[in-house]
Motif scaffolding. Sequence first.
Motif: not given
Lengths: 441, 424, 617
Positions: B325-333
């Motif tokens: 989900t966090a990745r999907a939100k577009g947060l940086s790696e």
Amino acid sequence: MADAPASTSKVAEVTYQPVESGELGAAPPRNFLRQVIYDTFNITGARLGMVWIVLLACLGVAAPFVASSHPILMKADGAWSSPMWRHLTPVDLILAAVAITVLTMWLVRRATFAETCVVVVIVVAVVAPASYMFKRTPQTPSYQVYRDMERSSRVQFVMRTLIPYSPTDRLRDIPNARLSPPTWYAPVKNLLHRIVPAWFDPPEPSLVEKINSLPAWSLLGTETDGADLLSRMIHATRIALSIGLISTSISIVVGILIGGMMGYFVGKVDLFGMRLIEIFQAIPTLLVLITVMAAWGRNIYLMMVVIGLLSWTGTARFIRAEFLRLREQDFVHAAVACGLPRWMVIYRHILPNGLTPVLVTATFGVAAAILTESTLSFLGLGLIDEPSWGQMLNQARAGGQGFVWWMAIFPGAAIFLTVYSYALIGDAIRDAIDPKLRKRD
Amino acid sequence: MLTYIFRRLLLLPPTLIGMTAIVFFVLATAPGGIGASLLSRTGEMRPAERKAREDYLNRRYGLNKPKYVQYFRWLNKVSPIGFATYADNDSKVAEAAAAEAQQRAPIEAQMEQLRRERAALDISREQVKIDELSIRIATLDAQRKTIDLSPDPGDLVFTKPRLKWPDLGDSFVRGRPVNALVAESLPVTIMLEVLALPLSYALAIWLGIQQAKRRGSTLDFSVSGVTLALWSIPTIWVGVLLIGFLANEEYLRLFPTTGLNSLNEAAMAFLPSWADGTFRPGWLLDRVYHLILPTICLTYANFAFLSRLARGALLDNLQADFVRTARAKGLSERIVLYRHAFRNSLIPLITVLVNILPALVAGAVIVENIFGINGMGKLAVDAAFQRDFELLLSITLVTAILQLTGYLLADICYVIADPRVSYG
Amino acid sequence: MENRFGVKDLFSFLLMGVIIVLLIFCLKQYDRQWEQIQQVKGQVSSLTNDLSGIRNAIAQGVSVRTAPGATTAPAGPDPFKPVNDAMAMPDYARGDWLVENFGTTIGKLTPMISTDVYATWVQVKTMESLAYRDPDTLQYVPLLATDWEISPDGKTMAFELRRGVVFSDGMPMTAKDVVFTVNHIMNPAIDAARSRAYYAHLESVNAEGDYRVVFKFKEFIFNTFSTIAETLIMPEHFYSKYTAQQYNEIPGLLMGTGPYRLPTPDGWRPGTRVELVRNERYWGPAPAFDKLVYYEVKDDVVEETMYRNREIDRFAPTPEQFEKLKTEKAITERSSQWEYYSPVSGYNYIGWNQRRGGQPTIFADKRVRQAMTLLIDRERLARELWLGHAQPATGPFGYGSPQTDPTIKPWPYDPSRARALLEEAGFADRNNDGVMELADGKVLEFTLTYGAGNPFTDRIVLYVKDSLARLGVRMNLDAVDWPIMLKKLDTRDFDAAILGWSTSIETDCNQIFHSSQTKDQGDNVINYINPELDAAIEKARATVNEEERMQAWRQVHRILHEDQPYTFMLIRQSMGFIDSRIKNIRKTKMGLNMVLSELMPVPWYVPKAEQLHKTIY
């Protein structure tokens, strides 16, 4: 659920690592073990580990044929004889027979594991009584006889083993044989000194080197009493392997019995079992072992048993957890409903399914047992006359002669490689089992 | 939650009693006995001396009592609620002793008679008869000992139990209270562990993150192999090699071999200083210098184990839904890794951290013995070798209490860290 | 998940941890220095007291004596002859420290209850006894006593005490202190059972006036006099402050009349280094060294390094180290080397048990025992294991003792003679398994019991095993710990055992060989019964005339040599390096002229020019 978190602290070493390639799908429970073994040895590390352990096993079996002061064949004073055969012990013979059987079975026709087992049991049943009854091994071998004979040129022909020293041949006929460095060491040191004089001391011999210059060839040097280090290391493989296997077998049997009961009967039995596990976890293993070994003498079999009896808690926890999970499954309910007796339900239906994860604890258990043995030997509680790796490592620093590098490096490396091999295999098994565990969550 | 903790605490004493009972009876059944451990350290004691010392210790510590009595006495001593013991100067004790002497007198006279008879015999010819007499004397002696009226100083007064301060007993061999011995050794071990544990944690977490980031790469695999290898290296080997090569006159003399300080520590200033153009390391640097090799020995295996744990936990979390989900939100790696995955991965590490408590006592056994550091581990091993049973038993008890408290703390930490876990 | 915990937090925690540890260290160091300051303060205050006392005395017009001991005109031999001789030397100077090493960490210094051998090193420097043994003549020289009388039946002994002797806190030593010391030993609540055993036959001890003590005993035992003479006298006013319990538990209660003292008589704790300072109030001539310092290092290698760095002044090396260092110029230039056989160093042996479980063993036959001795090449063991720093023993008496018969030579190494002896005794390999048997099937096999954990013993044992195997004698190994060893010896439950005895100036071998000692846990553990020997021992013990007694002991020696109840193995040499700045070292009958574990004056000194350590007060 009372104790699940407590177990996390102990079971924490089982890390849940996903293996991408290992998606196996739903294999039928019966083949799970086989599948795991197959997956395990797909991993290079595990293969290498297995190679080392098989090598050790071979060396252990072949030790008296590889490293012995008794010549294989000899013609002395005009008479032919085979001192090596004369000095083989019944145990040597049995081990050799078993090894040959296994090898033949494997080469001639690819027998199943069960078939091989049966044949091996038969062979042992025949060879063991026969060799104990008919094999008369000299009780007080004198190793220098052959060298004495050669010196007085009474020997016309002699065929020696690869390493012509027995592990307890302390080279009493060679003055100051004790603590001579490996034969190749002096030339190499000289050479290095010639290449980089600044880094390497001039080849002035150190204390122990000064006292000795062994006329015979010794690949890894000699130990404190003058016996050949390599020969002792080879003969010590038997102890190194058996201590791990036997003590772990004991711990697994005890662990399965107790863990199984806890998982099946639950309730009061479980509560009592958990206390028992806690008690045994709280016992400081090393201290108890020291006390026992110091009190009952330096006995390797006793050591195996005590290690086994003190280290079953991990297995019991695993088995209990598996049982708790399995006892609610449909096939168990079905079996009980069919009116099968309880013990049969446990040992025929639940146990085979719960056993696989124990493989991991078992493998690491073997590694830990080897480490424990070497630690005890290191503290001076191991064998005295017979060789063991830890004992040799101990002699590297004890005995008033200072530090002896070849006594430290080689036996230590042997312990390390063996423990590492088991750890690699255990790790691979864990990876192989892992996807299953994850599926069930 | 509170009921759970209460239940666990309630189960603590039976566990401890069970454990110490096992250790005690292993010690007690050992041939040579526990009492024998005090008879001699050099073997030079004359028989009369030995007898005298044996009697003294039997009287003082009750070593001639049955094993279960000895164990019960020890339990009474360490437990915070228990019975009092007789004092040396109690008038009742003197009375009882007099009565005992009176009852024993006829048997003793008989024994004396037999002794005189035996002394008159010629040893070279009448060996059999002498043996016979000796046996009769021994039987009488045993009979004499059954008349036991006078309480020893260690005997219990069975009145109402009272609250008292737990006493860990005395070390027979060293002749000092165990409390004092533990108070001397524990700080040393704590210091070692306090140095080694954070170090291995810091290294392990850093390495675990690096590996998880590059999961599946050659680096990841080779580091995994190396950490497993580190775990497999026997500490004794590392210790011997480090001392042998790095702290040895014949090779490199870079480090000191044993101890925690140079011998002239008393004359040192605390901080390093320059005086008369020469550098003086001072007490602190000297201590650090002595601690380098032991710390390496203590750290490497722990570090290897922890880094594998850290990597596994991180990878677990990286595959979890919330990370997805966090990745999907577009947060940086970077943020995903450190903010989301890393924090949750700490949970198993924290649980392991609770093992610090028992490690304080047992963790450094081998290292302390190799480097000659007088900590708890060395104390325990010495006690085991000398069969100094009260000392050994009390150390075992302390370790076990710490370990069980550790487990309990782990459970509590678990609940705090992960609200999904609850204990009914 | 509100309790966010990030990498930064982790590192700040680490930093905090480091700071806390530093702080603790700092406090510890501060604490240590505070203790030192306290010590110095205590010293200053006690000196001030002394000074004011002297001032008062002068003010009152009392003449000040030059030395407190001077008024008691030397009634007997001068106890300080060695020191006075040293002081007469041209380069004699006071100053410098003597730094020694204990081979272990010691737990207790308190007299009578300490179990460590090394604790005696410290006790004999801080406390004194009524008399000491002169290392040259081996006779007792009066020290705290001036004279003694012994009644003809030996049951009453009276000691006249020296006047003007003071303890290190300035209180005078009187007969009360001697009586207190003995009563203290006899107190059953004190953990001094060892010393108590020697006084078991004491009837009474009484002070007659301030300077005369009378001991009465129930019976005469030959070592009674040395027991009294060597008992270290404790100050009553100091030790009576403590209860028996406190005395048993406080590790460092040490005060006496000796030339040195602990900085604080009750302040030493295990784990801190033992340092003795000069006793300013010592009643005899002040010894040369300002301080005696004792390190506690177990490891041989570390000890060697310390000696190289001049951190210790005396180093007792292993044979290997001795041989190595002997050739190193850096060592030889600054050391004096000492190798000597001491009469008290003892010997080791293999005892052959002749009767086990009521049955005679194979060793009941003298020929078997002789064959065993012939089979063990003791010369070679001495050469290879001790690199020549040992020699075969011939009997139970100390090295060079007049008790030994000088014509006796050790049994040689002679396997063929051994074989002949065994065959004569009826042994031969009848079933071709490599081991000899008797005709009735009794096998020439035994188990050697020995104490585990000593690498030298391990090596001897393996050597003996291999030597015997060559002739078809099978030896099994049984490495046991001391408690078990003692139990086996007490119950005579062993075949053969390797052990050692220490010897005395005149060794009494009654308790190890007389047949009466086979019973009741006596020390004749090997069940050796020989009426001829019994008679010889009894005769020797009863003979008063010294020359005749020695003749009688030699007869004992001859019988034992022929009978070989033990195979007497080796007498070891003592070896040592001593820093060359220390002067006036010489050999005596007891080893060197200062034996560490014996009470004797300190004759060594360091010339002014070579002094290394400076004492800063």
